[in-house]
Scaffold this active site. Structure first.
Site, PDB file in Angstrom:
ATOM      1  N   GLY A  73       0.819  -1.208   0.000  1.00 10.50           N
ATOM      2  CA  GLY A  73       0.000   0.000   0.000  1.00 10.50           C
ATOM      3  C   GLY A  73       0.855   1.261   0.000  1.00 10.50           C
ATOM      4  O   GLY A  73       0.547   2.242  -0.687  1.00 10.50           O
ATOM      5  N   SER A  74       1.943   1.234   0.746  1.00 12.78           N
ATOM      6  CA  SER A  74       2.825   2.414   0.816  1.00 12.78           C
ATOM      7  C   SER A  74       3.408   2.722  -0.557  1.00 12.78           C
ATOM      8  O   SER A  74       3.515   3.889  -0.955  1.00 12.78           O
ATOM      9  CB  SER A  74       3.973   2.166   1.802  1.00 12.78           C
ATOM     10  OG  SER A  74       3.466   1.893   3.086  1.00 12.78           O
ATOM     11  N   ASN A 154      -7.262   4.776   9.145  1.00  9.34           N
ATOM     12  CA  ASN A 154      -6.787   3.524   9.732  1.00  9.34           C
ATOM     13  C   ASN A 154      -6.815   3.514  11.252  1.00  9.34           C
ATOM     14  O   ASN A 154      -6.840   2.451  11.857  1.00  9.34           O
ATOM     15  CB  ASN A 154      -5.370   3.215   9.236  1.00  9.34           C
ATOM     16  CG  ASN A 154      -4.432   4.383   9.330  1.00  9.34           C
ATOM     17  OD1 ASN A 154      -4.686   5.446   8.752  1.00  9.34           O
ATOM     18  ND2 ASN A 154      -3.361   4.227  10.066  1.00  9.34           N
ATOM     19  N   HIS A 204      -2.597  -7.299   2.503  1.00 12.10           N
ATOM     20  CA  HIS A 204      -2.590  -7.849   3.862  1.00 12.10           C
ATOM     21  C   HIS A 204      -3.634  -7.247   4.793  1.00 12.10           C
ATOM     22  O   HIS A 204      -3.785  -7.684   5.919  1.00 12.10           O
ATOM     23  CB  HIS A 204      -1.180  -7.782   4.477  1.00 12.10           C
ATOM     24  CG  HIS A 204      -0.724  -6.434   4.927  1.00 12.10           C
ATOM     25  ND1 HIS A 204      -0.785  -6.048   6.248  1.00 12.10           N
ATOM     26  CD2 HIS A 204      -0.182  -5.391   4.263  1.00 12.10           C
ATOM     27  CE1 HIS A 204      -0.279  -4.824   6.359  1.00 12.10           C
ATOM     28  NE2 HIS A 204       0.089  -4.407   5.174  1.00 12.10           N
ATOM     29  N   THR A 240      10.123  -8.783 -11.920  1.00  7.09           N
ATOM     30  CA  THR A 240       9.375 -10.035 -11.974  1.00  7.09           C
ATOM     31  C   THR A 240       8.324 -10.052 -10.864  1.00  7.09           C
ATOM     32  O   THR A 240       8.616  -9.740  -9.715  1.00  7.09           O
ATOM     33  CB  THR A 240      10.339 -11.227 -11.857  1.00  7.09           C
ATOM     34  OG1 THR A 240      11.276 -11.114 -12.926  1.00  7.09           O
ATOM     35  CG2 THR A 240       9.605 -12.554 -11.959  1.00  7.09           C
ATOM     36  N   CYS A 327       2.766   2.308  13.133  1.00  5.16           N
ATOM     37  CA  CYS A 327       3.924   3.070  12.673  1.00  5.16           C
ATOM     38  C   CYS A 327       4.438   4.005  13.751  1.00  5.16           C
ATOM     39  O   CYS A 327       5.582   4.420  13.736  1.00  5.16           O
ATOM     40  CB  CYS A 327       3.552   3.900  11.449  1.00  5.16           C
ATOM     41  SG  CYS A 327       2.461   3.032  10.344  1.00  5.16           S
TER      42      CYS A 327
HETATM   43  C1  LIG Z   1      -1.689  -0.260   6.204  1.00  7.59           C
HETATM   44  C2  LIG Z   1      -1.945   1.034   5.515  1.00  7.59           C
HETATM   45  C3  LIG Z   1      -1.055   1.527   4.556  1.00  7.59           C
HETATM   46  C4  LIG Z   1       0.247   0.851   4.227  1.00  7.59           C
HETATM   47  O1  LIG Z   1       0.077  -0.354   3.546  1.00  7.59           O
HETATM   48  P1  LIG Z   1       1.326  -1.368   3.475  1.00  7.59           P
HETATM   49  O2  LIG Z   1       0.901  -2.418   2.536  1.00  7.59           O
HETATM   50  O3  LIG Z   1       1.538  -1.870   4.865  1.00  7.59           O
HETATM   51  O4  LIG Z   1       2.486  -0.572   2.974  1.00  7.59           O
HETATM   52  C5  LIG Z   1      -1.362   2.718   3.917  1.00  7.59           C
HETATM   53  N1  LIG Z   1      -2.496   3.377   4.206  1.00  7.59           N
HETATM   54  C6  LIG Z   1      -3.382   2.937   5.105  1.00  7.59           C
HETATM   55  C7  LIG Z   1      -4.627   3.703   5.355  1.00  7.59           C
HETATM   56  C8  LIG Z   1      -3.130   1.752   5.805  1.00  7.59           C
HETATM   57  O5  LIG Z   1      -4.009   1.322   6.713  1.00  7.59           O
END
Ligand SMILES: *Cc1c(COP(=O)(O)O)cnc(C)c1O
Length: 394
Positions: A73-74, A154, A204, A240, A327
């Site tokens: 996600g990051s 989050n 995840h 890949t 975090c």
């Molecule tokens: C967990 C989260 C992320 C980061 O996702 P990762 O796959 O852990 O890098 C970004 N934004 C929000 C709102 C999240 O809850």
């Protein structure tokens, strides 16, 4: 035998589901080919990859060609915001609008862009944890390269008026990005016709493994490539592919969408019970709107205690929880999200986030409602701050 844990930190990460695991296993064993190869094992891997892309597109209401797999996600957040910013700068657009309570993947990306000369507006949020739309309308204009506002927060689980923002951005010809990492698989999303140009997601958070995510890039939106190299992901993100992870994510999202209604009503019932129960404890407040909220999130502040000690004592009782976002753990700064909704540093420090999954049981919630009041009372009995609060009452 290991003590049974009660896992209530699903906003931080979720367990890999049986469905996702079973879909992945062949790609970790016999179907190990490189999807870019021409022979049969490669073609099998390629077929798995493209099936997952179709599953993602179906679940999100978009075209498979608009799904770009990436590492997390990051990464998707970084790609979307930096990419849109650089594309905008070429046309003289150097303003970015975001909110002050985004995930750090967004906030730190914006900070980095500020150093490169972009002007960033951080929209305030109200006491309920919803972005102030007056400020939004004031900030968004044709000089914006991108507007980035999260779908759901989050930490406090509040759901933002994404449709309204996306529609306005479309009218102003400004790219609209949303970090939907907490929403995908949990809230109904239909991208086509939504006005959303870019959307980040992460496997995840909906029972796929860690280390796989995706960015939706609406057809026609031109972003600079993220990684130069081979032709993977239509040459925009070379490297890949994590075939097994991607296959697991396609399976997990398909399952999440198919059972969304059922899961969400089940979780809402437990969420209500949990929140009502926690609010029975004196000097406790709920953080974030009660109604515009993800079905699995409960976030409360107990006056007069330290969230970190609370977490340790819950852990000793087999309960996994969070005091803010993973975090920020390890740092003593109170959560920027809790400060943004107007909490004082002291109250923010006494916060607890419990995040459910569809596998959470009523027995687990009952157990939490038995343990938390005891632990809070115990910590308060040792807290000079609590004594002050009680004294000021009399
Ligand atoms: C967990 C989260 C992320 C980061 O996702 P990762 O796959 O852990 O890098 C970004 N934004 C929000 C709102 C999240 O809850």
């Amino acid at each position: 035998m290991a003590k049974q844990v009660i896992y209530l930190d699903n906003a931080a990460t979720t367990a890999v589901s049986k469905t996702a695991l079973e879909a992945m296993l062949p790609y970790l064993a016999e179907q190990y080919g490189n999807p870019s190869s021409v022979y049969s094992v490669g073609r099998e891997a390629k077929a798995g990859l493209e099936k997952a892309r179709e599953q993602m597109a179906k679940a999100l209401g978009c075209n498979p060609r608009e799904i770009y797999f990436c590492g997390c996600g990051s990464e998707a957040d970084n790609w979307a915001i930096k990419g849109a910013a650089y594309a905008g700068r070429k046309k003289g657009k150097t303003k970015i609008v975001t909110s002050c309570f985004e995930h750090h993947a967004v906030l730190h990306t914006c900070k980095a862009l500020e150093k490169e000369g972009f002007e960033v507006v951080y929209l305030p949020v109200d006491a309920e944890g919803i972005v102030c739309m007056d400020a939004f309308y004031e900030a968004v204009d044709e000089t914006c390269a991108v507007v980035s506002v999260m779908y759901a927060n989050n930490e406090i689980g509040t759901i933002q008026p994404i449709g309204e923002m996306a529609a306005y951005c479309k009218e102003k010809k400004v790219l609209f990005h949303t970090d939907a990492v907490q929403a995908v698989g949990h809230l109904p999303i239909h991208l086509q016709g939504s006005g959303i140009d870019l959307l980040s997601l992460s496997g995840h958070k909906f029972h796929a493994p860690k280390g796989v995510g995706a960015l939706y890039i609406r057809g026609g939106v031109l972003l600079p490539n993220l990684i130069e190299g081979g032709a993977q992901e239509r040459s925009r993100r070379a490297g890949t592919e994590n075939v097994a992870g991607i296959v697991g994510m396609g399976a997990a999202l398909t399952e999440a969408v198919a059972s969304m209604e059922e899961n969400s009503s089940k979780m809402k019932k437990l969420q209500d019970k949990l929140i009502d129960g926690l609010l029975q404890i004196e000097h406790t407040r709920l953080n974030g709107s009660r109604t515009k909220r993800l079905p699995g999130n409960a976030n409360v502040s107990f006056e007069g205690i330290e969230g970190e000690s609370l977490l340790l004592m819950l852990d000793m009782n087999g309960i996994c929880a969070s005091s803010g976002s993973a975090c920020t753990s390890g740092s003593l700064d109170p959560s920027h999200v809790l400060l943004s909704i107007g909490l004082t540093h002291e109250v923010a420090h006494g916060s607890l986030r419990l995040s459910l999954s569809e596998n959470t049981t009523e027995e687990e919630i009952d157990r939490v409602l038995e343990v938390v009041p005891q632990v809070v009372e115990r910590l308060r009995s040792m807290s000079p701050l609590w004594e002050k609060i009680k004294n000021s009452e009399n």
